[in-house]
Design a protein around this motif. Structure first.
Motif, PDB file in Angstrom:
ATOM      1  N   PHE A  28       0.887  -0.673   0.437  1.00 53.89           N
ATOM      2  CA  PHE A  28      -0.193   0.080   0.258  1.00 53.89           C
ATOM      3  C   PHE A  28       0.903   0.783   0.103  1.00 53.89           C
ATOM      4  O   PHE A  28       0.456   2.175   0.145  1.00 53.89           O
ATOM      5  CB  PHE A  28      -1.029   0.332   1.431  1.00 53.89           C
ATOM      6  N   LEU A  29       2.087   0.945   0.980  1.00 55.51           N
ATOM      7  CA  LEU A  29       3.039   2.415   0.888  1.00 55.51           C
ATOM      8  C   LEU A  29       3.073   3.004  -1.048  1.00 55.51           C
ATOM      9  O   LEU A  29       3.701   2.447  -1.885  1.00 55.51           O
ATOM     10  CB  LEU A  29       3.911   2.093   1.510  1.00 55.51           C
ATOM     11  N   GLY A  30       3.277   4.136  -1.540  1.00 56.99           N
ATOM     12  CA  GLY A  30       3.740   4.912  -2.100  1.00 56.99           C
ATOM     13  C   GLY A  30       2.579   4.502  -3.393  1.00 56.99           C
ATOM     14  O   GLY A  30       2.452   4.969  -4.369  1.00 56.99           O
ATOM     15  N   LEU A  31       1.339   4.167  -2.855  1.00 54.49           N
ATOM     16  CA  LEU A  31       0.110   4.810  -3.606  1.00 54.49           C
ATOM     17  C   LEU A  31      -0.756   5.908  -3.314  1.00 54.49           C
ATOM     18  O   LEU A  31      -0.222   5.977  -2.565  1.00 54.49           O
ATOM     19  CB  LEU A  31      -0.528   3.180  -3.495  1.00 54.49           C
ATOM     20  N   THR A  32      -1.435   5.825  -4.389  1.00 57.84           N
ATOM     21  CA  THR A  32      -2.137   7.027  -4.584  1.00 57.84           C
ATOM     22  C   THR A  32      -3.616   6.879  -4.545  1.00 57.84           C
ATOM     23  O   THR A  32      -4.069   5.919  -4.680  1.00 57.84           O
ATOM     24  CB  THR A  32      -1.931   7.973  -5.745  1.00 57.84           C
ATOM     25  N   VAL A  33      -4.475   8.196  -3.751  1.00 55.64           N
ATOM     26  CA  VAL A  33      -6.086   7.931  -3.997  1.00 55.64           C
ATOM     27  C   VAL A  33      -6.845   7.848  -5.066  1.00 55.64           C
ATOM     28  O   VAL A  33      -6.101   8.338  -6.171  1.00 55.64           O
ATOM     29  CB  VAL A  33      -6.776   9.211  -3.199  1.00 55.64           C
ATOM     30  N   GLY A  34      -7.173   6.568  -5.718  1.00 51.62           N
ATOM     31  CA  GLY A  34      -7.693   6.655  -6.870  1.00 51.62           C
ATOM     32  C   GLY A  34      -7.148   4.838  -7.375  1.00 51.62           C
ATOM     33  O   GLY A  34      -6.916   4.728  -8.469  1.00 51.62           O
ATOM     34  N   ALA A  35      -5.986   4.774  -7.188  1.00 49.84           N
ATOM     35  CA  ALA A  35      -5.037   3.594  -7.710  1.00 49.84           C
ATOM     36  C   ALA A  35      -5.780   2.572  -7.122  1.00 49.84           C
ATOM     37  O   ALA A  35      -6.861   2.346  -6.153  1.00 49.84           O
ATOM     38  CB  ALA A  35      -3.996   3.538  -6.881  1.00 49.84           C
ATOM     39  N   GLU A  36      -6.209   1.447  -8.265  1.00 48.01           N
ATOM     40  CA  GLU A  36      -6.868  -0.093  -7.843  1.00 48.01           C
ATOM     41  C   GLU A  36      -5.825  -0.809  -7.521  1.00 48.01           C
ATOM     42  O   GLU A  36      -4.371  -0.867  -8.392  1.00 48.01           O
ATOM     43  CB  GLU A  36      -7.186  -0.595  -9.581  1.00 48.01           C
ATOM     44  N   LEU A  37      -6.231  -2.532  -7.207  1.00 46.43           N
ATOM     45  CA  LEU A  37      -5.207  -2.816  -6.734  1.00 46.43           C
ATOM     46  C   LEU A  37      -5.703  -4.216  -6.150  1.00 46.43           C
ATOM     47  O   LEU A  37      -7.077  -4.132  -6.231  1.00 46.43           O
ATOM     48  CB  LEU A  37      -3.707  -2.727  -5.210  1.00 46.43           C
ATOM     49  N   ASP A  38      -4.726  -6.000  -6.493  1.00 49.49           N
ATOM     50  CA  ASP A  38      -5.442  -7.062  -6.519  1.00 49.49           C
ATOM     51  C   ASP A  38      -6.004  -6.767  -4.861  1.00 49.49           C
ATOM     52  O   ASP A  38      -5.286  -6.918  -3.648  1.00 49.49           O
ATOM     53  CB  ASP A  38      -4.092  -7.815  -6.912  1.00 49.49           C
ATOM     54  N   ALA A  39      -7.436  -7.575  -4.893  1.00 48.50           N
ATOM     55  CA  ALA A  39      -7.760  -7.245  -3.712  1.00 48.50           C
ATOM     56  C   ALA A  39      -7.855  -9.121  -2.667  1.00 48.50           C
ATOM     57  O   ALA A  39      -7.929  -9.287  -1.573  1.00 48.50           O
ATOM     58  CB  ALA A  39      -9.752  -8.153  -3.452  1.00 48.50           C
ATOM     59  N   ALA A  40      -6.694  -9.587  -3.689  1.00 43.71           N
ATOM     60  CA  ALA A  40      -5.956 -10.563  -3.362  1.00 43.71           C
ATOM     61  C   ALA A  40      -4.884 -10.667  -1.231  1.00 43.71           C
ATOM     62  O   ALA A  40      -4.819 -11.447  -0.395  1.00 43.71           O
ATOM     63  CB  ALA A  40      -5.248 -11.952  -3.564  1.00 43.71           C
ATOM     64  N   LEU A  41      -4.548  -9.505  -1.624  1.00 41.73           N
ATOM     65  CA  LEU A  41      -4.124  -8.236  -0.295  1.00 41.73           C
ATOM     66  C   LEU A  41      -4.654  -8.342   0.509  1.00 41.73           C
ATOM     67  O   LEU A  41      -4.450  -8.887   2.117  1.00 41.73           O
ATOM     68  CB  LEU A  41      -2.917  -6.914  -0.665  1.00 41.73           C
ATOM     69  N   VAL A  42      -6.115  -8.441   1.204  1.00 38.50           N
ATOM     70  CA  VAL A  42      -6.540  -8.824   1.752  1.00 38.50           C
ATOM     71  C   VAL A  42      -7.641  -9.619   1.933  1.00 38.50           C
ATOM     72  O   VAL A  42      -8.805  -9.969   2.492  1.00 38.50           O
ATOM     73  CB  VAL A  42      -7.640  -7.708   2.462  1.00 38.50           C
ATOM     74  N   GLY A  43      -7.235 -11.080   1.284  1.00 41.44           N
ATOM     75  CA  GLY A  43      -8.041 -11.884   1.083  1.00 41.44           C
ATOM     76  C   GLY A  43      -9.489 -12.361   0.398  1.00 41.44           C
ATOM     77  O   GLY A  43     -10.167 -12.623   0.487  1.00 41.44           O
ATOM     78  N   GLU A  44      -9.797 -11.303  -0.085  1.00 45.52           N
ATOM     79  CA  GLU A  44     -10.995 -11.776  -1.596  1.00 45.52           C
ATOM     80  C   GLU A  44      -9.647 -11.487  -3.185  1.00 45.52           C
ATOM     81  O   GLU A  44      -9.536 -11.430  -3.124  1.00 45.52           O
ATOM     82  CB  GLU A  44     -11.718 -10.050  -1.173  1.00 45.52           C
ATOM     83  N   ALA A  45     -11.110 -12.150  -3.484  1.00 45.23           N
ATOM     84  CA  ALA A  45     -11.153 -11.917  -5.377  1.00 45.23           C
ATOM     85  C   ALA A  45     -11.512 -11.091  -6.145  1.00 45.23           C
ATOM     86  O   ALA A  45     -12.596 -10.878  -5.632  1.00 45.23           O
ATOM     87  CB  ALA A  45     -11.429 -13.455  -5.494  1.00 45.23           C
ATOM     88  N   GLY A  46     -10.796 -10.456  -6.901  1.00 44.33           N
ATOM     89  CA  GLY A  46     -11.611  -9.136  -7.641  1.00 44.33           C
ATOM     90  C   GLY A  46     -10.214  -8.282  -7.356  1.00 44.33           C
ATOM     91  O   GLY A  46      -9.171  -7.934  -6.966  1.00 44.33           O
ATOM     92  N   LYS A  47     -10.873  -6.182  -7.542  1.00 42.98           N
ATOM     93  CA  LYS A  47      -9.852  -5.612  -7.300  1.00 42.98           C
ATOM     94  C   LYS A  47     -10.720  -4.414  -6.014  1.00 42.98           C
ATOM     95  O   LYS A  47     -11.926  -4.369  -5.730  1.00 42.98           O
ATOM     96  CB  LYS A  47     -10.141  -5.007  -8.824  1.00 42.98           C
ATOM     97  N   LEU A  48      -9.282  -3.245  -5.782  1.00 48.90           N
ATOM     98  CA  LEU A  48      -9.817  -2.856  -4.586  1.00 48.90           C
ATOM     99  C   LEU A  48      -9.428  -1.748  -4.608  1.00 48.90           C
ATOM    100  O   LEU A  48      -8.381  -1.296  -6.293  1.00 48.90           O
ATOM    101  CB  LEU A  48      -8.601  -2.859  -3.117  1.00 48.90           C
ATOM    102  N   LYS A  49     -10.362  -0.348  -4.808  1.00 50.35           N
ATOM    103  CA  LYS A  49      -9.785   1.040  -5.868  1.00 50.35           C
ATOM    104  C   LYS A  49      -9.932   1.665  -4.200  1.00 50.35           C
ATOM    105  O   LYS A  49     -10.345   2.434  -3.135  1.00 50.35           O
ATOM    106  CB  LYS A  49     -11.124   1.429  -6.698  1.00 50.35           C
ATOM    107  N   ILE A  50      -8.192   2.192  -3.799  1.00 53.42           N
ATOM    108  CA  ILE A  50      -8.651   3.580  -3.040  1.00 53.42           C
ATOM    109  C   ILE A  50      -9.724   4.783  -3.316  1.00 53.42           C
ATOM    110  O   ILE A  50      -9.182   5.438  -4.090  1.00 53.42           O
ATOM    111  CB  ILE A  50      -7.367   3.818  -2.600  1.00 53.42           C
ATOM    112  N   THR A  51     -10.719   4.910  -1.996  1.00 57.04           N
ATOM    113  CA  THR A  51     -11.000   6.519  -2.105  1.00 57.04           C
ATOM    114  C   THR A  51     -10.809   6.771  -1.296  1.00 57.04           C
ATOM    115  O   THR A  51     -11.409   8.482  -1.743  1.00 57.04           O
ATOM    116  CB  THR A  51     -12.609   5.750  -2.521  1.00 57.04           C
TER     117      THR A  51
END
Length: 133
Positions: A28-51
């Motif tokens: 998560f470090l270095g990402l910006t608001v609005g960036a999308e990343l893989d939800a596997a980092l938190v144990g889900e399948a799909g995409k996460l968008k930082i709002t």
């Protein structure tokens, strides 16, 4: 190392809270608001968008301010300002859109449907009995 509290919501309005520490927080470090990343980092399948998010003292992240520093800016509306009358502008403290170690809370949007864990019936009955007493 960093520790983040993630508030993850889906399109149906369900929200879960997860805490990521140390090595799990690294991506998560270095990402910006609005960036999308893989939800596997938190144990889900799909995409996460930082709002959005806030730092350890409650200062909100603002998408249109670059970098990770805190700045006083003149606001007439938007994130970081509750109410302003027409034509009124207020100088407020906000943090830039880059996620740094000072950030405490991150708000995320999950593109799928979250599985909310329900409490066992025994625990729900105990909680309702405590509320009545």
């Amino acid at each position: 190392m960093a520790t983040f509290k993630l508030n993850i919501s889906d399109k149906k309005g369900k929200t879960i809270t997860k805490e990521v520490k140390e090595k799990e927080a690294g991506p998560f470090l270095g990402l910006t608001v609005g960036a999308e990343l893989d939800a596997a980092l938190v144990g889900e399948a799909g995409k996460l968008k930082i709002t959005g998010g806030s730092d350890k003292s409650g200062v909100p992240l603002r998408e249109d301010i670059h970098g990770g520093a805190r700045k006083y800016i003149l606001l007439s509306k938007g994130v970081g300002l509750r109410d302003a009358e027409k034509g009124q502008r207020i100088r407020k403290l906000v943090r830039g859109n880059t996620i740094t170690e000072e950030v405490y809370q991150l708000n995320c949007f999950f593109d799928g449907e979250l599985k909310v864990e329900e409490k066992p019936a025994e625990v729900q009955e105990k909680e309702s009995a405590e509320k009545k007493a």
